[in-house]
Scaffold this motif. Structure first.
Motif, PDB file in Angstrom:
ATOM      1  N   ALA A   1       0.827  -1.197   0.000  1.00 31.95           N
ATOM      2  CA  ALA A   1       0.000   0.000   0.000  1.00 31.95           C
ATOM      3  C   ALA A   1       0.863   1.251   0.000  1.00 31.95           C
ATOM      4  O   ALA A   1       0.437   2.299  -0.435  1.00 31.95           O
ATOM      5  CB  ALA A   1      -0.923  -0.009   1.206  1.00 31.95           C
ATOM      6  N   GLY A   2       2.139   1.141   0.476  1.00 22.13           N
ATOM      7  CA  GLY A   2       3.001   2.297   0.566  1.00 22.13           C
ATOM      8  C   GLY A   2       3.701   2.674  -0.726  1.00 22.13           C
ATOM      9  O   GLY A   2       4.238   3.765  -0.823  1.00 22.13           O
ATOM     10  N   GLU A   3       3.725   1.801  -1.710  1.00 17.76           N
ATOM     11  CA  GLU A   3       4.402   2.099  -2.975  1.00 17.76           C
ATOM     12  C   GLU A   3       3.503   2.991  -3.822  1.00 17.76           C
ATOM     13  O   GLU A   3       2.456   2.573  -4.293  1.00 17.76           O
ATOM     14  CB  GLU A   3       4.717   0.792  -3.718  1.00 17.76           C
ATOM     15  N   LEU A   4       3.924   4.249  -4.001  1.00 20.14           N
ATOM     16  CA  LEU A   4       3.111   5.202  -4.755  1.00 20.14           C
ATOM     17  C   LEU A   4       3.525   5.245  -6.215  1.00 20.14           C
ATOM     18  O   LEU A   4       4.709   5.180  -6.538  1.00 20.14           O
ATOM     19  CB  LEU A   4       3.229   6.600  -4.155  1.00 20.14           C
ATOM     20  N   VAL A   5       2.511   5.328  -7.086  1.00 18.32           N
ATOM     21  CA  VAL A   5       2.730   5.426  -8.528  1.00 18.32           C
ATOM     22  C   VAL A   5       1.835   6.528  -9.079  1.00 18.32           C
ATOM     23  O   VAL A   5       0.920   6.994  -8.412  1.00 18.32           O
ATOM     24  CB  VAL A   5       2.416   4.088  -9.244  1.00 18.32           C
ATOM     25  N   GLU A   6       2.115   6.915 -10.297  1.00 16.62           N
ATOM     26  CA  GLU A   6       1.259   7.882 -10.965  1.00 16.62           C
ATOM     27  C   GLU A   6       0.216   7.134 -11.779  1.00 16.62           C
ATOM     28  O   GLU A   6       0.559   6.318 -12.635  1.00 16.62           O
ATOM     29  CB  GLU A   6       2.107   8.794 -11.861  1.00 16.62           C
ATOM     30  N   ARG A   7      -1.039   7.397 -11.474  1.00 15.74           N
ATOM     31  CA  ARG A   7      -2.120   6.875 -12.301  1.00 15.74           C
ATOM     32  C   ARG A   7      -2.112   7.702 -13.577  1.00 15.74           C
ATOM     33  O   ARG A   7      -2.082   8.937 -13.530  1.00 15.74           O
ATOM     34  CB  ARG A   7      -3.458   7.009 -11.585  1.00 15.74           C
ATOM     35  N   VAL A   8      -2.107   7.033 -14.729  1.00 16.86           N
ATOM     36  CA  VAL A   8      -2.036   7.729 -16.010  1.00 16.86           C
ATOM     37  C   VAL A   8      -3.226   7.348 -16.878  1.00 16.86           C
ATOM     38  O   VAL A   8      -3.925   6.362 -16.612  1.00 16.86           O
ATOM     39  CB  VAL A   8      -0.706   7.445 -16.742  1.00 16.86           C
ATOM     40  N   ASP A   9      -3.437   8.123 -17.933  1.00 18.04           N
ATOM     41  CA  ASP A   9      -4.565   7.863 -18.833  1.00 18.04           C
ATOM     42  C   ASP A   9      -4.114   7.092 -20.079  1.00 18.04           C
ATOM     43  O   ASP A   9      -2.969   6.630 -20.148  1.00 18.04           O
ATOM     44  CB  ASP A   9      -5.262   9.178 -19.198  1.00 18.04           C
ATOM     45  N   GLU A  10      -4.994   6.987 -21.044  1.00 19.98           N
ATOM     46  CA  GLU A  10      -4.725   6.246 -22.281  1.00 19.98           C
ATOM     47  C   GLU A  10      -3.581   6.851 -23.097  1.00 19.98           C
ATOM     48  O   GLU A  10      -3.064   6.211 -24.008  1.00 19.98           O
ATOM     49  CB  GLU A  10      -5.992   6.196 -23.147  1.00 19.98           C
ATOM     50  N   HIS A  11      -3.197   8.096 -22.781  1.00 26.81           N
ATOM     51  CA  HIS A  11      -2.108   8.768 -23.496  1.00 26.81           C
ATOM     52  C   HIS A  11      -0.848   8.849 -22.629  1.00 26.81           C
ATOM     53  O   HIS A  11       0.078   9.583 -22.963  1.00 26.81           O
ATOM     54  CB  HIS A  11      -2.544  10.163 -23.934  1.00 26.81           C
ATOM     55  N   ASP A  12      -0.848   8.123 -21.501  1.00 24.35           N
ATOM     56  CA  ASP A  12       0.270   8.114 -20.552  1.00 24.35           C
ATOM     57  C   ASP A  12       0.488   9.480 -19.904  1.00 24.35           C
ATOM     58  O   ASP A  12       1.602   9.849 -19.557  1.00 24.35           O
ATOM     59  CB  ASP A  12       1.560   7.610 -21.225  1.00 24.35           C
ATOM     60  N   GLU A  13      -0.587  10.225 -19.728  1.00 20.57           N
ATOM     61  CA  GLU A  13      -0.538  11.515 -19.044  1.00 20.57           C
ATOM     62  C   GLU A  13      -0.974  11.318 -17.590  1.00 20.57           C
ATOM     63  O   GLU A  13      -1.961  10.621 -17.323  1.00 20.57           O
ATOM     64  CB  GLU A  13      -1.465  12.531 -19.728  1.00 20.57           C
TER      65      GLU A  13
ATOM     66  N   VAL B   1      -1.466   7.490  -6.707  1.00 19.98           N
ATOM     67  CA  VAL B   1      -2.209   6.436  -6.007  1.00 19.98           C
ATOM     68  C   VAL B   1      -1.221   5.376  -5.531  1.00 19.98           C
ATOM     69  O   VAL B   1      -0.071   5.357  -5.965  1.00 19.98           O
ATOM     70  CB  VAL B   1      -3.277   5.787  -6.930  1.00 19.98           C
ATOM     71  N   SER B   2      -1.677   4.489  -4.677  1.00 25.10           N
ATOM     72  CA  SER B   2      -0.818   3.366  -4.302  1.00 25.10           C
ATOM     73  C   SER B   2      -0.828   2.353  -5.444  1.00 25.10           C
ATOM     74  O   SER B   2      -1.817   2.242  -6.180  1.00 25.10           O
ATOM     75  CB  SER B   2      -1.301   2.718  -3.005  1.00 25.10           C
ATOM     76  N   ARG B   3       0.267   1.645  -5.603  1.00 25.41           N
ATOM     77  CA  ARG B   3       0.329   0.638  -6.674  1.00 25.41           C
ATOM     78  C   ARG B   3      -0.722  -0.443  -6.449  1.00 25.41           C
ATOM     79  O   ARG B   3      -1.360  -0.895  -7.401  1.00 25.41           O
ATOM     80  CB  ARG B   3       1.721   0.022  -6.750  1.00 25.41           C
ATOM     81  N   SER B   4      -0.915  -0.831  -5.199  1.00 27.41           N
ATOM     82  CA  SER B   4      -1.915  -1.867  -4.920  1.00 27.41           C
ATOM     83  C   SER B   4      -3.310  -1.393  -5.319  1.00 27.41           C
ATOM     84  O   SER B   4      -4.121  -2.167  -5.841  1.00 27.41           O
ATOM     85  CB  SER B   4      -1.880  -2.294  -3.456  1.00 27.41           C
ATOM     86  N   GLU B   5      -3.604  -0.117  -5.114  1.00 28.09           N
ATOM     87  CA  GLU B   5      -4.895   0.443  -5.510  1.00 28.09           C
ATOM     88  C   GLU B   5      -5.022   0.458  -7.038  1.00 28.09           C
ATOM     89  O   GLU B   5      -6.080   0.116  -7.594  1.00 28.09           O
ATOM     90  CB  GLU B   5      -5.033   1.856  -4.939  1.00 28.09           C
ATOM     91  N   ALA B   6      -3.947   0.849  -7.722  1.00 28.38           N
ATOM     92  CA  ALA B   6      -3.962   0.866  -9.189  1.00 28.38           C
ATOM     93  C   ALA B   6      -4.236  -0.532  -9.735  1.00 28.38           C
ATOM     94  O   ALA B   6      -5.046  -0.709 -10.654  1.00 28.38           O
ATOM     95  CB  ALA B   6      -2.637   1.403  -9.728  1.00 28.38           C
ATOM     96  N   ILE B   7      -3.598  -1.533  -9.160  1.00 27.00           N
ATOM     97  CA  ILE B   7      -3.803  -2.913  -9.607  1.00 27.00           C
ATOM     98  C   ILE B   7      -5.224  -3.366  -9.286  1.00 27.00           C
ATOM     99  O   ILE B   7      -5.904  -3.938 -10.132  1.00 27.00           O
ATOM    100  CB  ILE B   7      -2.744  -3.841  -8.974  1.00 27.00           C
ATOM    101  N   ARG B   8      -5.666  -3.092  -8.072  1.00 27.84           N
ATOM    102  CA  ARG B   8      -7.004  -3.518  -7.648  1.00 27.84           C
ATOM    103  C   ARG B   8      -8.101  -2.945  -8.544  1.00 27.84           C
ATOM    104  O   ARG B   8      -9.061  -3.629  -8.896  1.00 27.84           O
ATOM    105  CB  ARG B   8      -7.242  -3.130  -6.187  1.00 27.84           C
ATOM    106  N   HIS B   9      -7.950  -1.678  -8.947  1.00 25.85           N
ATOM    107  CA  HIS B   9      -8.976  -1.016  -9.765  1.00 25.85           C
ATOM    108  C   HIS B   9      -8.720  -1.112 -11.264  1.00 25.85           C
ATOM    109  O   HIS B   9      -9.537  -0.639 -12.054  1.00 25.85           O
ATOM    110  CB  HIS B   9      -9.077   0.462  -9.368  1.00 25.85           C
ATOM    111  N   GLY B  10      -7.575  -1.698 -11.660  1.00 21.71           N
ATOM    112  CA  GLY B  10      -7.251  -1.785 -13.079  1.00 21.71           C
ATOM    113  C   GLY B  10      -6.892  -0.446 -13.692  1.00 21.71           C
ATOM    114  O   GLY B  10      -7.093  -0.228 -14.891  1.00 21.71           O
ATOM    115  N   TRP B  11      -6.336   0.460 -12.876  1.00 18.19           N
ATOM    116  CA  TRP B  11      -5.937   1.779 -13.366  1.00 18.19           C
ATOM    117  C   TRP B  11      -4.575   1.687 -14.035  1.00 18.19           C
ATOM    118  O   TRP B  11      -3.665   1.013 -13.541  1.00 18.19           O
ATOM    119  CB  TRP B  11      -5.854   2.782 -12.233  1.00 18.19           C
TER     120      TRP B  11
END
Length: 173
Positions: free
Chosen positions: A6-18, A23-33
């Motif tokens: 939960a502590g590993e932070l990443v940038e949630r990006v869009d379809e254009h990599d913007e 968010v946390s990496r675990s959250e990104a994976i859980r939500h498919g972001w």
């Protein structure tokens, strides 16, 4: 790849990599972001490719083979900076990996943008046992054979296919 948490932070990006949010990496994976992952293909001075097997205790793809090292791109980090950091963390090698291609990977666990880099490693490696259970340097034909094996990480197979398609000419790997 870096340990999940939960502590590993990443940038949630869009379809254009913007960048959209942090968010946390675990959250990104859980939500498919979508988020960013940097990978490195290591070659020795003879042109062979480093292949490794993930430890059996790894949280993602335990015991599977891969031809890339890597992990999540941290907040504010470029793909190249992340690749260099992962190279140092996983192999104990300093280098400047060169970006070869970037694509939106469907991902076996969740989707992400994958930046695939290459580097020639001329010094002895010191694999991190938390990341690498076994390793060897394979020729191009040996790698092609292993990539098709069921024990190969599926995302790495997709990256390999895209890498081959992006290469100029049919020459050896």
């Amino acid at each position: 790849m870096s340990a999940p948490g939960a502590g590993e932070l990443v940038e949630r990006v869009d379809e254009h990599d913007e960048v959209m949010a942090v968010v946390s990496r675990s959250e990104a994976i859980r939500h498919g972001w979508l988020h960013r992952v940097a990978t490195i293909v290591c070659r020795d001075t003879a042109g062979r490719t480093l292949v490794h097997r993930r430890p059996d205790h790894a949280s993602r793809f335990p015991g599977r083979f891969n031809w890339m090292l890597g992990g999540a791109v941290a907040v504010g980090e470029s793909y190249e900076e992340a690749a260099a950091r992962e190279l140092a963390e996983e192999l104990g090698v300093r280098g400047l990996p060169r970006l070869v291609l970037k694509f939106r990977c469907a991902g076996a666990i969740s989707p992400y943008w994958l930046g695939l880099h290459e580097v020639v490693v001329a010094e002895p490696i010191k694999p991190d046992p938390e990341e690498i259970a076994w390793h060897d340097w394979l020729t191009g034909s040996e790698l092609v054979e292993l990539v098709r094996h069921e024990a190969f990480v599926p995302d790495a197979r997709e990256a390999f296919d895209r890498y081959l398609a992006a290469r100029p000419g049919p020459g050896p790997l």
